[in-house]
Design a protein around this motif. Structure first.
Motif, PDB file in Angstrom:
ATOM      1  N   MET A 143     -11.969  -1.052   7.888  1.00 40.79           N
ATOM      2  CA  MET A 143     -11.795  -0.524   6.501  1.00 40.79           C
ATOM      3  C   MET A 143     -11.903  -1.640   5.521  1.00 40.79           C
ATOM      4  O   MET A 143     -12.401  -1.325   4.446  1.00 40.79           O
ATOM      5  CB  MET A 143     -10.060   0.137   6.223  1.00 40.79           C
ATOM      6  CG  MET A 143      -9.988   1.344   6.954  1.00 40.79           C
ATOM      7  SD  MET A 143      -8.250   2.049   6.621  1.00 40.79           S
ATOM      8  CE  MET A 143      -7.442   1.116   7.683  1.00 40.79           C
ATOM      9  N   SER A 144     -11.465  -2.806   5.828  1.00 47.37           N
ATOM     10  CA  SER A 144     -11.387  -3.774   4.603  1.00 47.37           C
ATOM     11  C   SER A 144     -12.736  -4.233   4.558  1.00 47.37           C
ATOM     12  O   SER A 144     -13.159  -4.893   3.331  1.00 47.37           O
ATOM     13  CB  SER A 144     -10.614  -5.121   5.061  1.00 47.37           C
ATOM     14  OG  SER A 144     -10.934  -5.677   6.309  1.00 47.37           O
ATOM     15  N   GLU A 145     -13.638  -4.170   5.113  1.00 43.48           N
ATOM     16  CA  GLU A 145     -15.128  -4.607   5.412  1.00 43.48           C
ATOM     17  C   GLU A 145     -16.034  -3.388   4.621  1.00 43.48           C
ATOM     18  O   GLU A 145     -17.051  -3.577   3.798  1.00 43.48           O
ATOM     19  CB  GLU A 145     -15.583  -5.009   6.468  1.00 43.48           C
ATOM     20  CG  GLU A 145     -15.337  -6.291   6.823  1.00 43.48           C
ATOM     21  CD  GLU A 145     -16.111  -6.964   8.091  1.00 43.48           C
ATOM     22  OE1 GLU A 145     -16.806  -6.381   8.547  1.00 43.48           O
ATOM     23  OE2 GLU A 145     -15.960  -8.087   8.363  1.00 43.48           O
ATOM     24  N   LEU A 146     -15.708  -2.126   4.975  1.00 48.58           N
ATOM     25  CA  LEU A 146     -16.489  -1.066   4.294  1.00 48.58           C
ATOM     26  C   LEU A 146     -15.908  -0.365   3.193  1.00 48.58           C
ATOM     27  O   LEU A 146     -16.875  -0.214   2.411  1.00 48.58           O
ATOM     28  CB  LEU A 146     -16.044   0.015   5.532  1.00 48.58           C
ATOM     29  CG  LEU A 146     -16.650  -0.015   6.719  1.00 48.58           C
ATOM     30  CD1 LEU A 146     -16.271   0.911   7.716  1.00 48.58           C
ATOM     31  CD2 LEU A 146     -18.391  -0.211   6.992  1.00 48.58           C
ATOM     32  N   ILE A 147     -14.858  -0.427   2.739  1.00 47.08           N
ATOM     33  CA  ILE A 147     -14.413   0.137   1.356  1.00 47.08           C
ATOM     34  C   ILE A 147     -14.791  -0.900   0.407  1.00 47.08           C
ATOM     35  O   ILE A 147     -14.856  -2.099   0.462  1.00 47.08           O
ATOM     36  CB  ILE A 147     -12.978   0.097   1.409  1.00 47.08           C
ATOM     37  CG1 ILE A 147     -12.514   1.116   2.393  1.00 47.08           C
ATOM     38  CG2 ILE A 147     -12.475   0.816   0.246  1.00 47.08           C
ATOM     39  CD1 ILE A 147     -13.052   2.396   2.451  1.00 47.08           C
ATOM     40  N   PRO A 148     -15.468  -0.449  -0.889  1.00 49.17           N
ATOM     41  CA  PRO A 148     -15.851  -1.443  -1.802  1.00 49.17           C
ATOM     42  C   PRO A 148     -14.737  -2.391  -2.252  1.00 49.17           C
ATOM     43  O   PRO A 148     -13.751  -2.219  -2.206  1.00 49.17           O
ATOM     44  CB  PRO A 148     -16.251  -0.317  -3.012  1.00 49.17           C
ATOM     45  CG  PRO A 148     -16.491   0.887  -2.322  1.00 49.17           C
ATOM     46  CD  PRO A 148     -15.737   0.949  -1.213  1.00 49.17           C
ATOM     47  N   SER A 149     -15.456  -3.728  -2.724  1.00 54.19           N
ATOM     48  CA  SER A 149     -14.145  -4.825  -3.126  1.00 54.19           C
ATOM     49  C   SER A 149     -13.666  -4.630  -4.020  1.00 54.19           C
ATOM     50  O   SER A 149     -12.488  -5.531  -4.146  1.00 54.19           O
ATOM     51  CB  SER A 149     -15.087  -6.028  -3.002  1.00 54.19           C
ATOM     52  OG  SER A 149     -16.117  -5.993  -4.000  1.00 54.19           O
ATOM     53  N   HIS A 150     -13.584  -3.490  -4.926  1.00 58.72           N
ATOM     54  CA  HIS A 150     -12.858  -3.519  -6.279  1.00 58.72           C
ATOM     55  C   HIS A 150     -11.721  -2.614  -5.859  1.00 58.72           C
ATOM     56  O   HIS A 150     -10.898  -2.619  -6.862  1.00 58.72           O
ATOM     57  CB  HIS A 150     -13.770  -2.884  -7.331  1.00 58.72           C
ATOM     58  CG  HIS A 150     -14.281  -1.443  -7.272  1.00 58.72           C
ATOM     59  ND1 HIS A 150     -15.569  -1.109  -6.428  1.00 58.72           N
ATOM     60  CD2 HIS A 150     -13.708  -0.122  -7.432  1.00 58.72           C
ATOM     61  CE1 HIS A 150     -15.756   0.146  -6.073  1.00 58.72           C
ATOM     62  NE2 HIS A 150     -14.519   0.703  -7.093  1.00 58.72           N
ATOM     63  N   ILE A 151     -11.933  -2.201  -4.777  1.00 54.34           N
ATOM     64  CA  ILE A 151     -10.648  -0.903  -4.371  1.00 54.34           C
ATOM     65  C   ILE A 151      -9.786  -1.938  -3.409  1.00 54.34           C
ATOM     66  O   ILE A 151     -10.084  -2.414  -2.460  1.00 54.34           O
ATOM     67  CB  ILE A 151     -11.106   0.169  -3.735  1.00 54.34           C
ATOM     68  CG1 ILE A 151     -12.060   1.012  -4.287  1.00 54.34           C
ATOM     69  CG2 ILE A 151     -10.165   0.758  -3.015  1.00 54.34           C
ATOM     70  CD1 ILE A 151     -12.633   2.060  -3.644  1.00 54.34           C
ATOM     71  N   ASN A 152      -8.655  -1.965  -3.772  1.00 52.86           N
ATOM     72  CA  ASN A 152      -7.610  -3.020  -3.412  1.00 52.86           C
ATOM     73  C   ASN A 152      -6.258  -2.236  -2.607  1.00 52.86           C
ATOM     74  O   ASN A 152      -5.623  -2.804  -2.043  1.00 52.86           O
ATOM     75  CB  ASN A 152      -6.926  -3.929  -4.220  1.00 52.86           C
ATOM     76  CG  ASN A 152      -8.164  -4.922  -4.679  1.00 52.86           C
ATOM     77  OD1 ASN A 152      -8.762  -5.322  -3.779  1.00 52.86           O
ATOM     78  ND2 ASN A 152      -8.274  -5.501  -5.913  1.00 52.86           N
ATOM     79  N   LYS A 153      -6.171  -1.055  -2.779  1.00 49.11           N
ATOM     80  CA  LYS A 153      -5.073  -0.210  -2.247  1.00 49.11           C
ATOM     81  C   LYS A 153      -5.551   1.057  -1.729  1.00 49.11           C
ATOM     82  O   LYS A 153      -6.360   1.834  -2.539  1.00 49.11           O
ATOM     83  CB  LYS A 153      -4.080   0.108  -3.440  1.00 49.11           C
ATOM     84  CG  LYS A 153      -2.682   0.666  -2.908  1.00 49.11           C
ATOM     85  CD  LYS A 153      -1.891   1.044  -4.118  1.00 49.11           C
ATOM     86  CE  LYS A 153      -0.530   1.414  -3.762  1.00 49.11           C
ATOM     87  NZ  LYS A 153       0.410   1.909  -4.857  1.00 49.11           N
ATOM     88  N   ILE A 154      -5.261   1.496  -0.602  1.00 48.49           N
ATOM     89  CA  ILE A 154      -5.657   2.748  -0.106  1.00 48.49           C
ATOM     90  C   ILE A 154      -4.765   3.427   0.533  1.00 48.49           C
ATOM     91  O   ILE A 154      -3.666   2.737   1.124  1.00 48.49           O
ATOM     92  CB  ILE A 154      -7.105   2.728   0.637  1.00 48.49           C
ATOM     93  CG1 ILE A 154      -6.904   1.562   2.007  1.00 48.49           C
ATOM     94  CG2 ILE A 154      -8.423   1.948   0.046  1.00 48.49           C
ATOM     95  CD1 ILE A 154      -6.603   2.285   3.228  1.00 48.49           C
ATOM     96  N   LEU A 155      -4.842   4.719   0.904  1.00 44.82           N
ATOM     97  CA  LEU A 155      -3.888   5.390   1.674  1.00 44.82           C
ATOM     98  C   LEU A 155      -4.661   5.966   2.975  1.00 44.82           C
ATOM     99  O   LEU A 155      -5.804   6.672   2.747  1.00 44.82           O
ATOM    100  CB  LEU A 155      -3.129   6.816   1.165  1.00 44.82           C
ATOM    101  CG  LEU A 155      -2.219   7.514   2.090  1.00 44.82           C
ATOM    102  CD1 LEU A 155      -1.047   6.808   2.653  1.00 44.82           C
ATOM    103  CD2 LEU A 155      -1.636   8.563   1.298  1.00 44.82           C
ATOM    104  N   TYR A 156      -4.354   5.431   4.297  1.00 44.41           N
ATOM    105  CA  TYR A 156      -4.985   5.949   5.412  1.00 44.41           C
ATOM    106  C   TYR A 156      -4.281   7.012   5.945  1.00 44.41           C
ATOM    107  O   TYR A 156      -2.956   7.210   6.160  1.00 44.41           O
ATOM    108  CB  TYR A 156      -5.127   4.843   6.466  1.00 44.41           C
ATOM    109  CG  TYR A 156      -5.757   5.491   7.640  1.00 44.41           C
ATOM    110  CD1 TYR A 156      -7.157   5.581   7.744  1.00 44.41           C
ATOM    111  CD2 TYR A 156      -5.049   5.946   8.950  1.00 44.41           C
ATOM    112  CE1 TYR A 156      -7.796   5.987   8.956  1.00 44.41           C
ATOM    113  CE2 TYR A 156      -5.567   6.462   9.878  1.00 44.41           C
ATOM    114  CZ  TYR A 156      -6.965   6.472   9.693  1.00 44.41           C
ATOM    115  OH  TYR A 156      -7.686   6.994  10.967  1.00 44.41           O
ATOM    116  N   LEU A 157      -5.153   8.118   6.243  1.00 46.14           N
ATOM    117  CA  LEU A 157      -4.524   9.365   7.003  1.00 46.14           C
ATOM    118  C   LEU A 157      -5.054   9.722   8.329  1.00 46.14           C
ATOM    119  O   LEU A 157      -6.569   9.786   8.195  1.00 46.14           O
ATOM    120  CB  LEU A 157      -4.609  10.730   5.930  1.00 46.14           C
ATOM    121  CG  LEU A 157      -3.713  10.369   4.780  1.00 46.14           C
ATOM    122  CD1 LEU A 157      -3.978  11.392   4.058  1.00 46.14           C
ATOM    123  CD2 LEU A 157      -2.207  10.294   5.224  1.00 46.14           C
TER     124      LEU A 157
END
Length: 300
Positions: free
Chosen positions: A91-105
């Motif tokens: 996740m940390s490499e795939l999600i764009p760098s400007h997004i710093n918080k996510i909810l994984y489900l």
């Protein structure tokens, strides 16, 4: 904007659809960006999910992971998970760098209440917030994974994640290295890896955010200090997680939320159960009522 991440292979497209439908329905006043990490998912499957998300005014993005990156990760024939479980490690490499918080489900769950409260939780000082597991995982898993049992163990099916912390730790690289060095100790796949690497930087949240199958037994072995949390979660669950081998689309699923899941899936156009399994489940349910063997709680 709420950023949601999930991971799928070609077998989980319909179940992903049900999970997303439950999210959209029960958190209807929020805007979503849906990030779907894929392995072996064709154009047709992606298009079906894309159209569904856009119908609910949600943005959707797909991230393909080369299967060769995970094909040698530990998985056993008797496991009810596929190698796709490891996709979330990237996740940390795939999600764009400007997004710093996510909810994984996970895709084998159903949202039944708004997740806004969970999303708004402050995680600036931690790497992940998740629900604590129960016996024997809370004591045995840390020992096997070689970290102090006092840190206990979390379930990776629902995770509020500080991606900035993951990137600072170069977590993808750390995960790959840990898997190579501890291959034989890894029993619960990505969940073991994440606990081994993040046990000092996690925070436990209420059971209601990840009400797993085990918590639905009439008398689960819940840690004494969690009894009130467990009782409140049963009264007011937010996320139902079908964690066992018997998923709701299988005829032998015993979850008291199984019928609700199947009905919801049909209502929103997702075909998760075959006619054969539906018939098997119907007769099995009648048999269980006759012999009174069901040991899970009753859902009103």
């Amino acid at each position: 904007m709420i950023d949601i991440v999930c991971s799928i292979d070609e077998n989980y497209i319909e179940y992903c659809g049900v999970m997303l439908a439950s999210l959209f329905v029960h958190t209807s006043h929020e805007k979503f960006r849906i990030h779907i990490i894929c392995s072996k998912v064709d154009k047709t499957g992606k298009e079906k999910l894309k159209v569904f998300c856009e119908e609910h005014q949600a943005e959707v993005y797909f991230y393909d992971v080369d299967y060769s990156l995970i094909k040698d990760f530990p998985i056993r024939k008797q496991d009810h998970l596929s190698l796709a479980a490891y996709l979330r490690l990237f996740m940390s490499e795939l999600i764009p760098s400007h997004i710093n918080k996510i909810l994984y489900l996970d895709c084998d769950l159903m949202v039944v209440d708004s997740i806004k409260e969970l999303w708004e939780k402050n995680i600036d000082d931690i790497a992940v917030a998740a629900v604590e597991e129960r016996s024997p995982f809370d004591t045995e898993s840390p020992v096997v994974l070689k970290y102090p049992a006092e840190y206990s163990y979390f379930n990776s099916g629902v995770m509020l994640i500080n991606l900035q912390k993951w990137r600072e730790k170069e977590l993808v690289k750390a995960c790959k290295s840990y898997i190579v060095s501890n291959y034989d100790n890894i029993k619960l796949h990505d969940q073991d890896v994440l606990n081994a690497l993040l046990h000092k930087e996690k925070q436990f949240i209420s059971i209601r955010w990840n009400l797993m199958d085990f918590f639905l037994y009439a008398c689960p072995e819940v840690q004494p200090e969690r009894k009130n949390d467990w009782d409140n979660a049963l009264k007011s669950p937010a996320i139902i997680h079908f964690t066992g081998k018997r998923k709701p689309w299988m005829y032998n699923c015993d979850s008291p939320f199984r019928d609700q899941y199947i009905q919801f899936a049909k209502q929103h156009g997702w075909h998760v159960i075959t006619r054969k399994n539906a018939i098997h489940y119907f007769f099995r349910k009648i048999l269980y009522k006759v012999i009174n063997k069901k040991k899970t709680i009753k859902v009103k």
